[in-house]
Design a protein around this motif. Sequence first.
Motif, short mmCIF file in Angstrom:
data_model
loop_
_atom_site.label_atom_id
_atom_site.label_comp_id
_atom_site.label_asym_id
_atom_site.label_seq_id
_atom_site.Cartn_x
_atom_site.Cartn_y
_atom_site.Cartn_z
N LEU A 6 6.93 -46.50 84.95
CA LEU A 6 6.59 -45.76 86.16
C LEU A 6 5.17 -45.21 86.08
O LEU A 6 4.39 -45.33 87.04
CB LEU A 6 7.59 -44.63 86.37
N THR A 7 4.83 -44.61 84.95
CA THR A 7 3.47 -44.07 84.80
C THR A 7 2.43 -45.18 84.84
O THR A 7 1.38 -45.05 85.48
CB THR A 7 3.36 -43.31 83.46
N PHE A 8 2.75 -46.28 84.17
CA PHE A 8 1.83 -47.42 84.18
C PHE A 8 1.60 -47.93 85.60
O PHE A 8 0.46 -48.16 86.01
CB PHE A 8 2.41 -48.54 83.30
N LEU A 9 2.67 -48.09 86.36
CA LEU A 9 2.53 -48.58 87.72
C LEU A 9 1.76 -47.60 88.60
O LEU A 9 0.93 -48.00 89.42
CB LEU A 9 3.92 -48.85 88.32
N LEU A 10 2.04 -46.29 88.43
CA LEU A 10 1.34 -45.30 89.25
C LEU A 10 -0.16 -45.33 88.97
O LEU A 10 -0.98 -45.34 89.91
CB LEU A 10 1.90 -43.90 88.97
N ASN A 25 -12.03 -52.22 86.52
CA ASN A 25 -11.24 -51.09 87.02
C ASN A 25 -9.75 -51.31 86.80
O ASN A 25 -9.03 -50.40 86.36
CB ASN A 25 -11.53 -50.87 88.50
N LEU A 26 -9.28 -52.52 87.12
CA LEU A 26 -7.85 -52.79 86.92
C LEU A 26 -7.50 -52.80 85.43
O LEU A 26 -6.42 -52.34 85.04
CB LEU A 26 -7.48 -54.12 87.57
N GLY A 27 -8.42 -53.35 84.63
CA GLY A 27 -8.16 -53.33 83.19
C GLY A 27 -8.10 -51.91 82.64
O GLY A 27 -7.19 -51.57 81.87
N LEU A 28 -9.06 -51.07 83.06
CA LEU A 28 -9.02 -49.67 82.64
C LEU A 28 -7.78 -48.96 83.18
O LEU A 28 -7.17 -48.14 82.48
CB LEU A 28 -10.29 -48.95 83.11
N LEU A 53 -1.03 -47.36 80.56
CA LEU A 53 -0.17 -47.58 79.39
C LEU A 53 -0.29 -46.43 78.41
O LEU A 53 0.71 -45.95 77.87
CB LEU A 53 -0.57 -48.90 78.73
N ILE A 54 -1.53 -45.97 78.20
CA ILE A 54 -1.72 -44.85 77.26
C ILE A 54 -1.05 -43.59 77.79
O ILE A 54 -0.36 -42.87 77.04
CB ILE A 54 -3.23 -44.62 77.04
N PHE A 55 -1.24 -43.31 79.08
CA PHE A 55 -0.60 -42.13 79.66
C PHE A 55 0.92 -42.27 79.59
O PHE A 55 1.63 -41.30 79.30
CB PHE A 55 -1.05 -41.95 81.11
N GLY A 56 1.42 -43.46 79.89
CA GLY A 56 2.87 -43.66 79.85
C GLY A 56 3.44 -43.43 78.47
O GLY A 56 4.45 -42.73 78.30
N VAL A 57 2.78 -44.02 77.47
CA VAL A 57 3.25 -43.84 76.09
C VAL A 57 3.11 -42.37 75.69
O VAL A 57 4.00 -41.80 75.04
CB VAL A 57 2.45 -44.75 75.14
N GLY A 58 2.00 -41.75 76.09
CA GLY A 58 1.83 -40.34 75.76
C GLY A 58 2.89 -39.45 76.39
O GLY A 58 3.45 -38.56 75.75
#
Length: 720
Positions: free
Chosen positions: A31-35, A412-415, A421-426
């Motif tokens: 969910l975080t990754f998609l957002l 931009n999409l890569g970042l 992903l980093i936020f989601g894992v965090g």
Amino acid sequence: MQDPNPNQSEVSLHAIDYWQVLKNRYGVILLTFLLVFLTAAVITQVMPEKYESKALVEVRPINYSNVSSRVREVSGPQMTRQFFNTQFEVIVANENLSRAIELIALDNKWSKSQAETLLQLRSIIDTRQRRGTDLIEISVRYKNKAEAKIIAQAVVDAYEAGREAREKEQRVSTINSLDKQLQSRKDRVQELRSNLMNIADRVGVVYIEDERGGSNIRGQANLIDLAQTQLYEVEREKEELSFQITQLLSLEDEQLIKFVSDLPDTGMKGVYDEYMSSKRSLESLKASGLGAKHPEVRMLERNISELKKDLESRTSGVRELLQHRLTLIEGRVNKMKSVVDSQGQDERIRAREVQEFNNARREYKSALEFRNELELKVENEKASLMVPPNTITIHERPVEGMSPVSPNVVLNLGLGAVVGLIFGVGIAFFLEFLDTSVKSLEDVERYLNVPVLAVVPKDVGVLHKQGGMSPDAEAYRILRTNIEFNRKNPEDNSITVVSGGAGEGKSTTMVNLAYICAQGGYTTLMIDADLRRPRLHTFFDINNSVGLTNYLTTDLLLEDVILQTPIDNLYFMPSGVLPADAAGILNSRRMSELILDVKQRFDLVLVDSPPILGVSDASVLASEVDLTMIVVQHRKLPRQMLMRVKQAVENVGGQVIGVVLNNVDVRSDSQYQYYTSYYTYYAPTTGEEVLPDGGTVKKPAASASRPAAQAPASNDEDLY
């Protein structure tokens, strides 16, 4: 119950534990990754396209001229580490940008004020040093590629014009400074010339100066000056000869010969070189192995001896010659001194006047030379003012960009993907850190100090409605076996099933355990002692109007409230009519007598109770029965709450036999996959039931007449 090791830190997570956290929280991560990713995509989509136009320039420091007392010194900023940072700031400074705005009337094009135009222009300009060079890149990013080129060219032109203006201003300032010094020196020269002419008149000297600054002196003063000069030169020559003679007297042999040969006008240099060459040849012949009687050796020795005698003879002659010259010079000195001394007192006075004239003349000449130098420098500076400045070179002019450089969709999409992903894992690990619920068997055993009797997978339904052949039944067979072997006293056959909160699957767990025990040959009685919200009767479609409360409050017989279920060996006592004071009814002598009576009649008595942390009924039941089994839903209640559940049982004298870890998602928790992977493998494949002692029994015939199997109900459907 507190942690038995309160000072011991948490066990560090291993790689598999990290992977387990990611699997358990994959929904949050996704969910975080998609957002974040969608946010980056939307921002990229709405960002206007920008084109880049850039110029490449080479910048050199401006030299600043300062005139000292004698010569002009050039100083100023060099190519230091701060030079390029300074130029970056100069390029985006208000002065330079204002000049660029005026060049192309940018404020009129944008229809904005000067201040607003400056702010926007500064935001689209970027300056940087090209890596590994002394070149500066000036780039402009703007939505219109033609305007981007025009703006970039205007900024470069303004910067170039500004540097040229500063250099020209510096040159003009230098010329003005030199003019002032030149005028001051002219006045000084005129003053010194007047003073010199006055002294010349007083001394009686005729001083004549030509156009080039040369001079001619006539008069007695000139003769006296010449005599003094000659006397000085003769005395200096005398000192030199005295030094040479002293050196000759202090040296001997080879050193004396070498010193004399180095003197000028002696003619010994060639002879000395031949002498030294012969010596080196002799040494070479001896080194090659020739003896002292060899003809060549003897010839060289004779030659060396003759050369040495010649040098010694010449040295002696030079010494005598120098001594003779010294005698002559001393005579000349004495004679010149006597001439000077014979002039008397008048001549000494006149000599002082001549000396004063000479000093004034030297000072005047020095001032005149410096004035001439300044005049030449002023002429050079004025000539250089006509030469164009060379402090900036433009190597690349701005051109229109062919494709937009912003937004960079891929970047931009890569970042966005990486940051998401980093936020989601965090967030996943942060939630895992905040989550203090029971996550593993080790958590239960560490914090509650009781064994885990069974691990029940997620989405296990009511077994007697599934035909009894479900692989999930193996979890309850393990539970039955662990209860059998964890009882310290075989007579302890009354067990109440409690939980900390609602919805933990307590009732379903007890019904399935009773069913498995009945299949194993145990005569099993289920008592629905949840007098708040009873639910056991719904599993068997039995009327709940007469039951436990009727027996406790009336004179009904036990046989009137215990019902036979369609399953062999399985009996059920409904809750009956719900009372106003449930805890008071349960905490009575008749309830204690009931428990003692049914313990004698049945192999196993299972008592359902409400949540122990919600009401006091469960604590009363825990004090009446032999054992208490706690049902814990995986990842629901915090550890502190579970410790309070156990403490509540122990405070009333109850004995906790163990914990059932319920509703475990074995698909995401790999540690439980190993624990439950044998359920299907070892589940019965025939109509036989495995007993705890290893024997088997046929499935009850009544099971064939049970109602048709219904869809499995999740353990979370239990209200209590």
